[in-house]
Scaffold this active site. Structure first.
Site, short mmCIF file in Angstrom:
data_model
loop_
_atom_site.label_atom_id
_atom_site.label_comp_id
_atom_site.label_asym_id
_atom_site.label_seq_id
_atom_site.Cartn_x
_atom_site.Cartn_y
_atom_site.Cartn_z
N ASP A 119 41.21 40.79 36.42
CA ASP A 119 40.26 39.70 36.20
C ASP A 119 39.20 39.85 37.28
O ASP A 119 39.39 39.40 38.41
CB ASP A 119 40.95 38.35 36.30
CG ASP A 119 39.98 37.19 36.15
OD1 ASP A 119 39.05 37.29 35.32
OD2 ASP A 119 40.12 36.20 36.89
N GLU A 127 39.02 42.26 31.84
CA GLU A 127 38.32 41.21 31.11
C GLU A 127 36.83 41.52 31.07
O GLU A 127 36.24 41.91 32.07
CB GLU A 127 38.56 39.84 31.78
CG GLU A 127 38.14 38.69 30.90
CD GLU A 127 38.60 37.35 31.44
OE1 GLU A 127 37.72 36.52 31.73
OE2 GLU A 127 39.83 37.15 31.58
N ASP A 131 43.65 33.39 39.46
CA ASP A 131 43.08 34.73 39.28
C ASP A 131 44.16 35.74 38.89
O ASP A 131 43.95 36.59 38.03
CB ASP A 131 42.35 35.17 40.55
CG ASP A 131 41.22 34.21 40.88
OD1 ASP A 131 40.22 34.21 40.16
OD2 ASP A 131 41.37 33.42 41.84
#
EC number: 3.1.21.10
Length: 178
Positions: A13, A72, A144
């Site tokens: 991420d 992502e 996160d």
């Protein structure tokens, strides 16, 4: 009875301030938690912050030896400057994978949330809760780390079959699956 060998997935991420990472093994249909955490960059010049992301992810890759990386995708923010900075952090993350000769799969936040929660508009807390449940964790991962693990889970569900890296219908271009 044959046992499929585990497929190790690193989910990332990306973020300029905090980049989350999560590693899991997929053995058959079972997902097994390996590790997770986050990389916090120091306040300062952009090149130094990107270097921290790149080097830290290279260490994670070296330590955990994933076979594939799921990252992502960037969404367009209201603030174009924030979107550009996020894109650069994402680029550093992808470079860490490509430098290790790992294929990279990319998923939107909507795809990740849909795969993990069943709702593409789920809140961060819902993602954390489902990641904790799916991986049978004793506690809730940081936001996160949870997002990174969710990205890996998304790939395990969507991009892999029978414990093998699924590349059917995908092309490898410059170290990236597309």
């Amino acid at each position: 009875m044959t046992h499929s060998s585990p497929a190790r997935i690193l989910g990332i991420d990306p973020g300029l301030r905090i980049t989350g990472f999560g590693v899991l093994d997929k053995v058959g249909q079972k997902l097994i938690y390996v590790a997770s955490g986050f990389i916090k960059t120091p306040v300062g010049e952009l090149p130094e912050r990107l270097k921290v992301i790149l080097n830290s992810l290279r260490e994670v890759i070296e330590m955990h030896q994933p076979q594939l990386v799921a990252v992502e995708k960037v969404f367009v923010n209201v603030n174009p400057q924030s979107t550009l900075l996020l894109g650069q952090a994402r680029g550093a993350a992808i470079c860490a994978a490509v430098l290790a000769n790992l294929p990279v799969a990319e998923y939107t936040a909507l795809q990740v949330k849909q795969a993990v929660v069943g709702n593409g508009h789920a809140k961060k807390e819902q993602v954390q809760d489902m990641v904790q449940r799916l991986l049978e964790l004793s506690g809730s991962p940081s936001p996160d780390a949870a997002d990174a693990l969710a990205c890996a889970i998304c790939h395990a569900h969507a991009g892999m079959g029978m414990g093998q890296l699924a590349t059917k219908g995908l092309r490898m271009r410059n170290g990236r699956l597309s």
